[in-house]
Design an enzyme around this catalytic site. Structure first.
Site, PDB file in Angstrom:
ATOM      1  N   GLU A  97     -33.162  26.064  34.471  1.00 21.58           N
ATOM      2  CA  GLU A  97     -32.785  27.420  34.057  1.00 21.58           C
ATOM      3  C   GLU A  97     -32.334  28.212  35.276  1.00 21.58           C
ATOM      4  OE1 GLU A  97     -35.928  29.524  31.945  1.00 21.58           O
ATOM      5  OE2 GLU A  97     -36.960  27.627  31.668  1.00 21.58           O
ATOM      6  N   PHE A 126     -50.122  31.048  36.064  1.00 21.75           N
ATOM      7  CA  PHE A 126     -50.582  32.396  36.398  1.00 21.75           C
ATOM      8  C   PHE A 126     -51.595  32.832  35.353  1.00 21.75           C
ATOM      9  CE2 PHE A 126     -46.390  31.879  38.228  1.00 21.75           C
ATOM     10  CZ  PHE A 126     -46.525  32.441  39.487  1.00 21.75           C
TER      11      PHE A 126
HETATM   12  N1  RBF Z   1     -42.483  29.486  34.837  1.00 23.49           N
HETATM   13  C1  RBF Z   1     -43.742  29.088  35.149  1.00 23.49           C
HETATM   14  O1  RBF Z   1     -44.493  28.692  34.259  1.00 23.49           O
HETATM   15  N2  RBF Z   1     -44.205  29.106  36.435  1.00 23.49           N
HETATM   16  C2  RBF Z   1     -43.434  29.530  37.477  1.00 23.49           C
HETATM   17  O2  RBF Z   1     -43.893  29.498  38.624  1.00 23.49           O
HETATM   18  C3  RBF Z   1     -42.108  29.982  37.187  1.00 23.49           C
HETATM   19  N3  RBF Z   1     -41.319  30.444  38.162  1.00 23.49           N
HETATM   20  C4  RBF Z   1     -40.055  30.866  37.862  1.00 23.49           C
HETATM   21  C5  RBF Z   1     -39.238  31.350  38.885  1.00 23.49           C
HETATM   22  C6  RBF Z   1     -37.953  31.781  38.611  1.00 23.49           C
HETATM   23  C7  RBF Z   1     -37.106  32.301  39.727  1.00 23.49           C
HETATM   24  C8  RBF Z   1     -37.466  31.746  37.271  1.00 23.49           C
HETATM   25  C9  RBF Z   1     -36.075  32.205  36.966  1.00 23.49           C
HETATM   26  C10 RBF Z   1     -38.260  31.263  36.250  1.00 23.49           C
HETATM   27  C11 RBF Z   1     -39.559  30.818  36.532  1.00 23.49           C
HETATM   28  N4  RBF Z   1     -40.383  30.312  35.544  1.00 23.49           N
HETATM   29  C12 RBF Z   1     -41.660  29.921  35.835  1.00 23.49           C
HETATM   30  C13 RBF Z   1     -39.839  30.026  34.201  1.00 23.49           C
HETATM   31  C14 RBF Z   1     -40.082  31.059  33.167  1.00 23.49           C
HETATM   32  O3  RBF Z   1     -41.334  30.807  32.567  1.00 23.49           O
HETATM   33  C15 RBF Z   1     -38.954  30.883  32.139  1.00 23.49           C
HETATM   34  O4  RBF Z   1     -37.738  31.245  32.758  1.00 23.49           O
HETATM   35  C16 RBF Z   1     -39.180  31.676  30.901  1.00 23.49           C
HETATM   36  O5  RBF Z   1     -40.235  31.104  30.167  1.00 23.49           O
HETATM   37  C17 RBF Z   1     -37.945  31.724  30.014  1.00 23.49           C
HETATM   38  O6  RBF Z   1     -37.505  30.453  29.666  1.00 23.49           O
HETATM   39 MG    MG Z   2     -33.424  31.051  29.307  1.00 24.81          MG
END
Ligand code: RBF
Ligand code: MG
Ligand code: ADP
Length: 163
Positions: A97, A126
């Site tokens: 993503e 988290f």
């Molecule tokens: N999802 C996690 O479960 N743990 C993370 O550490 C985490 N870090 C992310 C960091 C960035 C820069 C982005 C863009 C997304 C991250 N996500 C993480 C994903 C996030 O949960 C996900 O984009 C949303 O659930 C929407 O699909």
């Molecule tokens: Mg998305």
């Protein structure tokens, strides 16, 4: 929240970041598909989800949070990328993503290329949603600094991208 004004609510996530050593830029090209719709609605941080069937062997990339550039309709955007299973949501399938650091109209179905320039940190779980959001804001801030460095800045020009 706004991608232009990331705030970490005073929280310090610096302990999570890992210094990348000898990372070679990796290009991934695929079309943008629908996910669960959580990025915009729950996090206020939209992410363009790639069609994993088009990603090929790049889907084996190590899970984690990266920074780089996205080529969308021949315009380059600074980008943070999440690769993995989103432990906070316990996804069953690995996703790639990209959050482009600029407000944009929807671009579902577009074929985009992401040039991954460096690794920021491992995916984390988290205790609460606010901490995930605050950590992503911190990622955006760190990514902006990294993208000012010589080698990533060089990739702002698409003619320098690997094939
Ligand atoms: N999802 C996690 O479960 N743990 C993370 O550490 C985490 N870090 C992310 C960091 C960035 C820069 C982005 C863009 C997304 C991250 N996500 C993480 C994903 C996030 O949960 C996900 O984009 C949303 O659930 C929407 O699909
Ligand atoms: Mg998305
Ligand atoms: P989904 O779960 O379907 O991926 P999101 O809530 O994560 O839904 O929203 C992602 C969509 O938002 C992208 O596919 C794209 O069409 C749109 N979008 C608009 N601006 C951005 C941006 N700056 N970065 C990523 N996607 C964006």
């Amino acid at each position: 929240m706004s991608a232009d004004n990331p705030s970490t609510d005073g929280k310090d996530w610096t302990h999570l970041y890992i210094e990348a050593v000898d990372f070679h830029a990796i290009k991934i090209t695929a079309s943008v598909v629908h996910g669960f719709g959580r990025g915009s609605k729950e996090l206020g941080i939209p992410t363009a989800n790639l069609n994993m069937e088009e990603v090929g062997d790049k889907c084996e990339l190590k899970a984690g949070i990266y920074y780089g550039w996205t080529n969308l309709k021949e315009v380059m955007y600074e980008t943070v990328v999440s690769i993995g299973w989103n432990p906070f949501y316990k996804n069953e399938k690995k996703t790639i993503e990209a959050h482009l650091l600029q407000k944009l109209p929807d671009f579902y179905g577009e074929r985009i290329s992401i040039l991954i320039c460096g690794f920021l940190r491992e995916e984390c779980n988290f205790d609460k949603l606010d901490d995930l959001i605050s950590c992503i804001h911190s990622d955006i801030r760190v990514a902006k600094l990294k993208l000012l460095e010589d080698i990533p800045a060089h990739y702002a020009d698409k003619s320098t991208w690997p094939s």
